[in-house]
Design a protein around this motif. Sequence first.
Motif, PDB file in Angstrom:
ATOM      1  N   THR A  11       0.867  -1.176   0.000  1.00  0.00           N
ATOM      2  CA  THR A  11       0.000   0.000   0.000  1.00  0.00           C
ATOM      3  C   THR A  11       0.901   1.223   0.000  1.00  0.00           C
ATOM      4  OG1 THR A  11      -1.671  -1.198   1.283  1.00  0.00           O
ATOM      5  CG2 THR A  11      -1.872   1.213   1.193  1.00  0.00           C
ATOM      6  N   ASP A  12       0.706   2.114  -0.989  1.00  0.00           N
ATOM      7  CA  ASP A  12       1.556   3.307  -1.029  1.00  0.00           C
ATOM      8  C   ASP A  12       0.930   4.448  -0.229  1.00  0.00           C
ATOM      9  OD1 ASP A  12      -0.322   4.630  -2.661  1.00  0.00           O
ATOM     10  OD2 ASP A  12       0.850   4.394  -4.486  1.00  0.00           O
ATOM     11  N   ASP A  14      -0.478   7.060  -1.118  1.00  0.00           N
ATOM     12  CA  ASP A  14      -1.710   7.603  -1.681  1.00  0.00           C
ATOM     13  C   ASP A  14      -2.904   6.675  -1.494  1.00  0.00           C
ATOM     14  OD1 ASP A  14      -0.414   9.923  -2.580  1.00  0.00           O
ATOM     15  OD2 ASP A  14       0.192   8.930  -4.444  1.00  0.00           O
ATOM     16  N   ASN A  16      -3.075   3.542  -2.866  1.00  0.00           N
ATOM     17  CA  ASN A  16      -3.110   2.523  -3.915  1.00  0.00           C
ATOM     18  C   ASN A  16      -2.602   1.206  -3.323  1.00  0.00           C
ATOM     19  OD1 ASN A  16      -3.851   4.421  -6.040  1.00  0.00           O
ATOM     20  ND2 ASN A  16      -1.767   5.185  -5.843  1.00  0.00           N
ATOM     21  N   GLN A  17      -3.249   0.097  -3.729  1.00  0.00           N
ATOM     22  CA  GLN A  17      -2.867  -1.201  -3.183  1.00  0.00           C
ATOM     23  C   GLN A  17      -2.561  -2.196  -4.293  1.00  0.00           C
ATOM     24  OE1 GLN A  17      -6.438  -1.827  -0.704  1.00  0.00           O
ATOM     25  NE2 GLN A  17      -4.988  -2.004   0.988  1.00  0.00           N
ATOM     26  N   THR A  46      -4.851  -5.195  -8.051  1.00  0.00           N
ATOM     27  CA  THR A  46      -4.470  -3.827  -7.709  1.00  0.00           C
ATOM     28  C   THR A  46      -5.733  -2.997  -7.575  1.00  0.00           C
ATOM     29  OG1 THR A  46      -4.293  -3.041 -10.003  1.00  0.00           O
ATOM     30  CG2 THR A  46      -2.301  -3.962  -9.000  1.00  0.00           C
ATOM     31  N   GLU A  48      -6.606   1.194  -7.229  1.00  0.00           N
ATOM     32  CA  GLU A  48      -6.070   2.545  -7.197  1.00  0.00           C
ATOM     33  C   GLU A  48      -7.026   3.483  -6.467  1.00  0.00           C
ATOM     34  OE1 GLU A  48      -4.762   3.773 -11.099  1.00  0.00           O
ATOM     35  OE2 GLU A  48      -4.082   1.741 -11.529  1.00  0.00           O
ATOM     36  N   LYS A  49      -6.490   4.553  -5.983  1.00  0.00           N
ATOM     37  CA  LYS A  49      -7.244   5.536  -5.206  1.00  0.00           C
ATOM     38  C   LYS A  49      -8.458   6.064  -5.972  1.00  0.00           C
ATOM     39  CE  LYS A  49      -6.420  10.023  -3.120  1.00  0.00           C
ATOM     40  NZ  LYS A  49      -5.393  11.011  -2.803  1.00  0.00           N
ATOM     41  N   ASP A  50      -8.349   6.173  -7.305  1.00  0.00           N
ATOM     42  CA  ASP A  50      -9.451   6.712  -8.110  1.00  0.00           C
ATOM     43  C   ASP A  50     -10.553   5.688  -8.380  1.00  0.00           C
ATOM     44  OD1 ASP A  50      -8.339   5.018 -10.002  1.00  0.00           O
ATOM     45  OD2 ASP A  50      -7.895   6.594 -11.451  1.00  0.00           O
ATOM     46  N   THR A 120     -12.301   0.392 -14.940  1.00  0.00           N
ATOM     47  CA  THR A 120     -12.059   1.824 -14.843  1.00  0.00           C
ATOM     48  C   THR A 120     -13.384   2.528 -14.597  1.00  0.00           C
ATOM     49  OG1 THR A 120     -10.287   1.568 -16.471  1.00  0.00           O
ATOM     50  CG2 THR A 120     -11.073   3.810 -16.036  1.00  0.00           C
TER      51      THR A 120
END
Length: 122
Positions: A11-12, A14, A16-17, A46, A48-50, A120
Amino acid sequence: VDVTEDGVTITDQDGNQMAAGENVTVPDTRPSEVPLWDDGTLSVVTVEKDGAANAMWTSDVAPKDAADSYSATLESAGYTVTSENVMNEMYVREYTGNGFTVSVSALASDGTTSLMVAATPE
């Protein structure tokens, strides 16, 4: 970074995993609007934050069978196929529904089929 017998989860800063390994655990942040595939072993995921999410499953079924199986799962969840292509036993399909565009690819290599899903937010 979290390392276990089954794989690694990162996990970064931001949010994101990414998880990879053998039969990895799906992160809680993965969008529930995009169904999982029950007929394979999840090896990479994965989120992402978005809200974008990717996953890859492996299986011993033929690529067409994997694509058809996941297609049935998506369609029963309210998705509609918008395109479909077949190239040398690689099945590529795109779907829309539930606020997402979902790209699906199924192909075989060394006797194992990989089903890759990229979702997406629209």
